[in-house]
Design a protein around this motif. Structure first.
Motif, PDB file in Angstrom:
ATOM      1  N   LYS A 158       0.838  -1.208   0.000  1.00 25.49           N
ATOM      2  CA  LYS A 158       0.000   0.000   0.000  1.00 25.49           C
ATOM      3  C   LYS A 158       0.873   1.258   0.000  1.00 25.49           C
ATOM      4  O   LYS A 158       0.564   2.248  -0.676  1.00 25.49           O
ATOM      5  CB  LYS A 158      -0.858  -0.034   1.262  1.00 25.49           C
ATOM      6  CG  LYS A 158      -1.863   1.001   1.400  1.00 25.49           C
ATOM      7  CD  LYS A 158      -3.161   0.710   0.699  1.00 25.49           C
ATOM      8  CE  LYS A 158      -4.049   1.916   0.886  1.00 25.49           C
ATOM      9  NZ  LYS A 158      -3.811   2.591   2.163  1.00 25.49           N
ATOM     10  N   SER A 192       0.722   4.092  -2.767  1.00 26.96           N
ATOM     11  CA  SER A 192       0.448   5.465  -2.348  1.00 26.96           C
ATOM     12  C   SER A 192       1.514   6.413  -2.858  1.00 26.96           C
ATOM     13  O   SER A 192       1.238   7.535  -3.275  1.00 26.96           O
ATOM     14  CB  SER A 192       0.452   5.580  -0.820  1.00 26.96           C
ATOM     15  OG  SER A 192      -0.685   5.001  -0.287  1.00 26.96           O
ATOM     16  N   SER A 236      -6.688  -1.357  -2.128  1.00 27.03           N
ATOM     17  CA  SER A 236      -7.256  -1.343  -0.779  1.00 27.03           C
ATOM     18  C   SER A 236      -8.168  -2.550  -0.582  1.00 27.03           C
ATOM     19  O   SER A 236      -8.201  -3.149   0.485  1.00 27.03           O
ATOM     20  CB  SER A 236      -8.111  -0.088  -0.569  1.00 27.03           C
ATOM     21  OG  SER A 236      -7.298   1.025  -0.416  1.00 27.03           O
ATOM     22  N   GLU A 260      -5.250   1.792   6.500  1.00 26.33           N
ATOM     23  CA  GLU A 260      -4.761   1.701   5.128  1.00 26.33           C
ATOM     24  C   GLU A 260      -5.826   1.276   4.130  1.00 26.33           C
ATOM     25  O   GLU A 260      -5.636   1.357   2.928  1.00 26.33           O
ATOM     26  CB  GLU A 260      -3.626   0.689   5.063  1.00 26.33           C
ATOM     27  CG  GLU A 260      -2.506   1.060   5.976  1.00 26.33           C
ATOM     28  CD  GLU A 260      -1.918  -0.173   6.579  1.00 26.33           C
ATOM     29  OE1 GLU A 260      -2.597  -0.792   7.417  1.00 26.33           O
ATOM     30  OE2 GLU A 260      -0.798  -0.510   6.197  1.00 26.33           O
ATOM     31  N   LYS A 317      -6.028   2.727  -6.456  1.00 24.88           N
ATOM     32  CA  LYS A 317      -5.921   2.668  -5.007  1.00 24.88           C
ATOM     33  C   LYS A 317      -7.089   1.874  -4.414  1.00 24.88           C
ATOM     34  O   LYS A 317      -6.916   1.111  -3.454  1.00 24.88           O
ATOM     35  CB  LYS A 317      -5.931   4.097  -4.487  1.00 24.88           C
ATOM     36  CG  LYS A 317      -5.693   4.289  -3.057  1.00 24.88           C
ATOM     37  CD  LYS A 317      -4.238   4.352  -2.693  1.00 24.88           C
ATOM     38  CE  LYS A 317      -4.181   4.494  -1.193  1.00 24.88           C
ATOM     39  NZ  LYS A 317      -5.298   5.247  -0.639  1.00 24.88           N
TER      40      LYS A 317
END
Lengths: 404, 404, 404, 404
Positions: free
Chosen positions: B207, B211, C211, C176, C207
């Motif tokens: 992650k 990011s 996730s 997160e 993202k």
């Protein structure tokens, strides 16, 4: 061109520019200037993250204005599209007259009442934009019949305050200042053309008043911030003095205009205003940095102090200071800095006071609408909040002087 | 005097200064200067709240260093108090060599490698502080046997990155950049003197890498930010050119030193370094504001563009731009601005490329410690993350030029 | 009566019920039941704060539906008020067919396909509400021409997922997992009746996919959660077995209906459905608590394990488990628990696998709308995201068994 | 086995279990039971997300205890490791005596003083753990010389309150209840064995007191919550009455013990305590669900009301209600429900009052330590907070009855 921009904001997520006219005002150099004026001036010397600007704050207030208008409309208050646009433009302009380090420096730089400058600027801007701001100006000046629109812009519970308390809490990291701005806004209503808060919002209003007080003493009037501001006032004063004595003092062309006070009066505002609209924090900081190395000891001492965070110490107390103590302190100062003139002592030492009341009825009231549409001042509607206590101004006296 | 200050921070709540030496470094004018250097340079033209400074970032990285050391010690890694203090001092200094608008301007202002300047500064500071930084410098320069201490300061997973990704997400309002910094730190461990991440942290690391990529393209290399930076480079270049031609160009004394490039070389660094340590964003901004009104059209055009946010437009594409198109664009520019010299076209138009890889094995790897203390590169430890894809640099070509 | 209630929500601040019909559905006992069904079943054994319910999740999805419809309308997509209301009603019903511990128990309690139950319930509810849900049902079942309304309810990027990823991250504390739901929603658009994402949203979508994967392996399929769910399946299985043997097993009247499997088939759904709509987590928990003290050792062992968090241990691996190892493990189990029947071993030990793919093209695609309204699958629109990797299902084999 | 677990928490990020003994207590079935007792009972009928449990709250209070002890130790207060462990164990046990819907039901279920039950349980647990809790119990009971350790567990400013105000604000979504728990903790100190707050924390304490009041009236004593609680008390009362009349009333074996009040007295606590430690919210909910369909109209009416959120309406006022009005209301009720016995009216209608004071000096004071180590009650140390107002209990009278 699409002018309905979406702007990221850490406080509210996204802010949408609702009208083309809003975009046009934001694009104006006078508005862009607000990017270079920090909302809290020297507070970042205590709260290093509080470097947010009046530009962000104004966008935030605009966002809250949009929410508030939506809420009122959902409660069957009739507000036309033109009125909404004007209310948004009015809040957009509310800070446009601010100079760098506004409260601290306004008297030193331009000895004209802040509101007079603002009014002059807005009228000028309105001309440049061919009268697009006329209704906004009426609202701003409380010349419009729907008084609640003015109250959203400027009153004890306006979107300006809602945003700045919220935003200043956020960026200083003083989490306790956080207010329930969204709940307060959901509880707004209009009664006989006045902005009121529905009864269910009463605890949120109480909390808002208490938060405001907390922010005053913990941030806006924090000892160290007060010390730094006093030093800034003194250093500008000294620069003006040296200028008047014919000494060379570094400054950007715009700043130099204001260091020579012969230039500036209420009467010739149209002459110096264009220069005022060029001033921002960077003029002050870059001058201070150069002044650190000036021959004049007072100028360099104070500049060095602000730039490198060697600040005066401050004592606060509720009573006035004993004249004997002040006298001793002055003599110590004179000796320490080997001063020749007594008048120079005041550059190293300030005796003054500051005051604040959490809820000031004189500048307007907060009305609670109880069941059956009865209207009461928050002071009487609350079962516990002791408004007489919160509305009495707290005065704190201080001595602010060099450390050794 | 109590130097164990507690500082409010909106990202972490509170940051405590853990050692007296930390306080002493922070008090130094070279460190205070970081208050006036924004972390993200011109990104605030897109993300208005991103005006946070390198001062805040450095305190944030210091805070994370403290947490990381605590975690390692709780896992029975023996780190002495002196080593902890040195690691904290090392991270405190990691940005001290940055000038204003660092990446954009470093080549224009001082054509010396950034690391060389930093190293020079740190050694000088160490002398001023009577050698207190010696161990910190060893760690910083990777000359200390416990390599993981250096890796906490500088590696693919150092506390510098952890803080800046976190902080930049926070202040831009790009919530998606948020990383699980606390989880990552809890999963740190040491294996044969190298920093490793325990297997349970693998999804957090993935992650983190994603990011980082998101922040690159959405913030650091955002089109409009790239445009503004190109304009800034060009305007400084022009100011230097005019200076070399003997034209008067406004600037603070420190800035003027760097506008006259005859003064600056790698050899005489000790001469100009004191002036470099006086430069910050306010020198640049206050100069740009004056330059808007300069006789030189190029200087005033570019300065006005940055100050009032009238920025170049940018087109990104993955292939290089067709030379024919570039030629046409150049001619259009020449005609539009009535330029006499072909070389002046480059002030209004930039053809260049930018690239980034989310995970760059060449500059160091991230190691995952699997059960039984086996160590694997994240590239091979992850069951899904396609590291070959993420570590290939993405190159974007761009044309950046005036709008009409 | 004012049915436009405002409800506090820690994730979004406030949720407003936009239509009277929404309030009416929420008041229905079948909907109120969702207050007693936790969104994440047994995950709270690992993440103690994850006790949020399907009731909250559904309100959250309703809120996002409202935002999404606003965004589309602001982009000139014509959606009537009736369609908006129907889309809101459709999302409100999306979870109404869930039983307690849905995924884990649905096969054990009612061996009928989940969607069949849901469809039956919604039709019944529609009758009770005099056909008010008819358009909502068309949207739900993808029988309505504006396909994008169905896609908002159910697709790879529906408001159901956006809310649950967001909400589950929030309540587990797995920061997160947080996604940029607001940015994604702002980027939604419609192209030829299909929901698409504008190109600027591409990094947010990437993202989102990452996730989602993180949440799967870190929360939904966390080892300990898998263990607890297996134990729950086994204990219900055992209770049914004992019931079939004529043994007395405690349970609320509704639960008892389902423990006697003779009662339940796809054919007589109208008979048992009213009882199913009475079941919730509390029936299961209160039964487990009593079963801890049952004579049957298997029933009491498993019940005690779940209630007092003495859970099976789990080993995950990517390959299937060696049959020899399984055999040994089984024998050890048989001996340890002194089991007479081989078939009872399965109550103490599960060999199985679980799988997940972060982006599953087979169940629908995410379309990116590039400049010039070109439409591309995210798999091909992204320059880096390796969709072939993310869309390949990851299979993990596990052995789940008692600890000693 | 590593017992120093790290647990995700949305409020504080991560909570670490600091001692093996902490883990052992948490593993105990009596502690695990707290997973099934919601912190705010029926408040989720107004704030749907407020379903957090006493388990989470206790872990949160444990976390704050750890922070507080660290702060005190950093200020040179000598606290041994054993004392720290004991203080942590003491806070861990502070809620262990709570039954389901604690405040509402404690008198109905077990008419023994809450503290007596708790004390009995802790002593029993201490025996089971071979005396490991002995020092913790001394602290809990204020029998230990370092009184401040007890005050951290139980006083006007204990970590219990700090956590619950914080956590309840968080989960209800009433953002305004948020307190500066971290700042308050940083300001704690010890003076003559008493817990005090340093002067810099005074505004945070004021804010804490105001937040507490806000949470009382907005959450804990919210009209609808009060209504639901009254209904719950009544329904249990009715179930006991029916039981005493020999009527069959569904319940888990543990609940049935308490429905038969002949079983329960202060004298035979050792007999029924094991059953009490099996009770949790799920016993109540699953009984209410069955009772909805009971022959007894009162039982079914009240049960249905709670389960399906058809709640009494409540009127609050500061004066007592007029007896004439009460009488009329009673008659209306009798007629509407065709009641034969006057005594049954009380099942449909409650006349009562509730009260709260934000700062209650009688149960202990909050001391501010001013410069020179002078100690003052917050009531006198604050320049504005009107403690006489905040400490006067606010009494609200209410009528709570059926709607038609």
């Amino acid at each position: 061109m699409n002018k309905k921009k979406i702007i990221n904001d850490p406080v509210y997520g996204f802010i949408t520019l609702p009208y083309d006219s809003i975009y046009d005002v934001i694009q104006h150099p006078w508005f862009q200037r607000l990017r270079r004026i920090q909302q809290l001036g020297l507070s970042n010397l205590v709260y290093p993250s509080a470097v947010h600007t009046r530009f962000q704050h104004t966008l935030g207030a605009l966002h809250l204005m949009g929410l508030a208008l939506e809420v009122l409309k959902s409660k069957k208050i009739i507000i036309s599209d033109l009125e909404c646009e004007a209310a948004c433009l009015a809040i957009l302009m509310h800070d446009i007259g601010h100079g760098p380090f506004s409260h601290a420096l306004e008297k030193e730089l331009a000895p004209v009442h802040h509101e007079e400058i603002s009014s002059y600027i807005m009228n000028d801007l309105n001309k440049q934009l061919n009268g697009k701001l006329s209704l906004a100006l009426k609202i701003f000046n409380n010349d419009y019949e729907k008084k609640y629109l003015h109250q959203l812009v400027s009153s004890q519970l306006d979107v300006d305050r809602l945003d700045y308390l919220n935003r200043d809490s956020f960026f200083t990291g003083v989490a306790e200042g956080v207010i329930g701005y969204d709940r307060i806004i959901k509880m707004l209503n209009v009664h006989e053309d006045n902005l009121v808060v529905e009864e269910k919002g009463i605890y949120s209003i109480e909390k808002f008043i208490v938060s405001r007080r907390l922010m005053y003493w913990q941030v806006y009037l924090h000892k160290t911030v007060v010390a730094a501001e006093q030093m800034l006032i003194k250093v500008i004063h000294r620069a003006k003095y040296l200028t008047s004595q014919g000494k060379e003092v570094f400054g950007s062309p715009s700043l130099k205009v204001f260091l020579d006070s012969k230039n500036i009066s209420a009467k010739n505002i149209d002459e110096w205003l264009p220069m005022f609209m060029k001033l921002d924090d960077t003029d002050i900081y870059s001058a201070l940095k150069v002044w650190q190395h000036h021959d004049d000891k007072i100028l360099s001492y104070l500049s060095d102090g602000i730039i490198n965070r060697k600040l005066f110490k401050v004592s606060f107390q509720s009573a006035t200071f004993n004249t004997q103590i002040i006298k001793q302190e002055k003599e110590k100062t004179k000796k320490y800095f080997k001063l020749e003139n007594d008048s120079d002592i005041d550059y190293y030492m300030v005796v003054n006071s500051t005051s604040n009341s959490a809820y000031n009825k004189q500048t307007g009231q907060i009305y609670i609408m109880q069941k059956g549409n009865t209207i009461k001042d928050i002071a009487y509607a609350s079962d516990q909040l002791n408004i007489s206590v919160l509305s009495a101004p707290v005065v704190k006296h201080f001595i602010c002087s060099w450390k050794n």
